[in-house]
Design a protein around this motif. Structure first.
Motif: not given
Length: 349
Positions: A142, A155-156, A134-139
């Motif tokens: 980071d 992955a952009e 999910s976006e939250a997991e990718s963040a």
């Protein structure tokens, strides 16, 4: 009497034998260039004679590195992931790095991993294998403040290693079109954890090739089935065969699904390839056993490329963190594709 306790050599023992200070031994073991070749040779000889090895934990306190590359995977029960790991390991070992694998197959372990982020303390880089985040997991990843390399997905803005699934599926569909097929079905997979990027890209390549050839994509020719589920695959093939105008070729998104399609067709006494052509994607070992025409990718090349990229990013903090390595695919024609059958009967009026 109890046996005498074994004495483990220390930094001081090596220093005494080599006739240098303990700090010189430390600099030598860390590979720093401030030690002369003559002194380095003496220290290394003393360390060998004493069977001394500096611990990874002690080294990390000085260098700030663990010497470990971690892998995050949804499963190890995958031909792709297993093959990629088999080539990743030697690349890391050659660079003096160890491999640590985190497998999180269910939501409980997944939630725990992203809450604790254990890789933050235990690794210098993280490789994310075919994982739908999910976006939250990718963040959250980071926030690790270390290189995070994504495998088998784009992955952009983040380093990624993957094959060109669109081009591969386009080439496969063109192969079938070139044989004369116009009713070409596409079998997608559902529920294959971590592979949604490839699934979407392969469908897109199929659709692009049809559009280029002026063939109208028919929604009824796209069906879905879970991988490794023969009954559900048989049901999907049954839906295709029951169409008013059935397909003359079936393009399965994965070789494992393609083999199930072959099994279903042969049980139904439908000759492959004279009555139905079948095409797969991956070049799984079972594709060769089944003499299946397929689009080949190399998970071993993906693993090697990811290991080399991780090593480069660890050694150069200024390296491009948005680098993408896109690997090619290739068509391997075998015995399951041929020109479509000629109509033997005039359609009923």
């Amino acid at each position: 009497m109890p046996p005498a306790q074994r004495h483990h050599p220390t930094l001081a023992d090596v220093a005494q034998r080599a006739g240098v200070s303990a700090s010189t031994v430390s600099r030598t073991m860390r590979g720093l260039p401030t030690v002369s070749p003559e002194v380095r040779a003496r220290v290394e000889q003393a360390a060998r004679e004493l069977n001394f090895v500096i611990s990874r934990q002690a080294s990390s306190l000085v260098t700030g590195r663990t010497g470990v590359v971690a892998v995050l995977a949804p499963t190890l029960n995958s031909w792709f992931i297993g093959s990629a790991l088999s080539s990743l390991g030697p690349v890391l070992r050659a660079a003096g790095l160890e491999l640590l694998v985190y497998v999180i197959p269910d939501m409980t372990e997944r939630t725990d991993f992203f809450e604790r982020l254990p890789a933050r303390r235990n690794a210098d880089a993280l490789l994310v294998f075919s994982f739908d985040l999910s976006e939250a997991e990718s963040a959250r990843l980071d926030e690790l403040q270390m290189p995070v390399v994504y495998l088998s997905q784009h992955a952009e803005g983040r380093p990624s290693v993957y094959v060109d699934d669109v081009a591969g599926a386009r080439a496969g569909t063109r192969h079938l079109l070139g044989l004369g097929h116009r009713r070409i079905a596409f079998v997608q997979t559902t529920g294959a954890s971590g592979f949604s990027f490839s699934s979407h890209e392969r469908l897109l390549g199929y659709q692009q090739a049809l559009a280029e050839a002026g063939v109208e994509p028919a929604g009824e020719l796209v069906v879905a089935t879970p991988p490794g589920h023969k009954r559900r695959t048989a049901e999907a093939v049954g839906r295709l065969l029951s169409l008013r105008e059935p397909p003359t070729a079936i393009f399965a998104e994965q070789d494992e699904v393609a083999v199930s399609v072959l099994w279903t067709l042969r049980r139904a006494h439908i000759d492959v390839p004279r009555r139905m052509s079948v095409l797969g994607f991956d070049d799984h070992q079972m594709a060769e056993w089944s003499d299946l025409t397929t689009i080949a990718q190399s998970p071993e090349d993906i693993g090697r490329s990811a290991g080399e990229l991780a090593r480069a990013l660890i050694n150069d903090p200024e390296a491009d963190l948005a680098r993408h390595i896109v690997l090619p695919t290739r068509l391997i024609p075998r015995a399951t594709t041929a020109p479509p059958p000629q109509a033997s009967q005039t359609p009923a009026e």
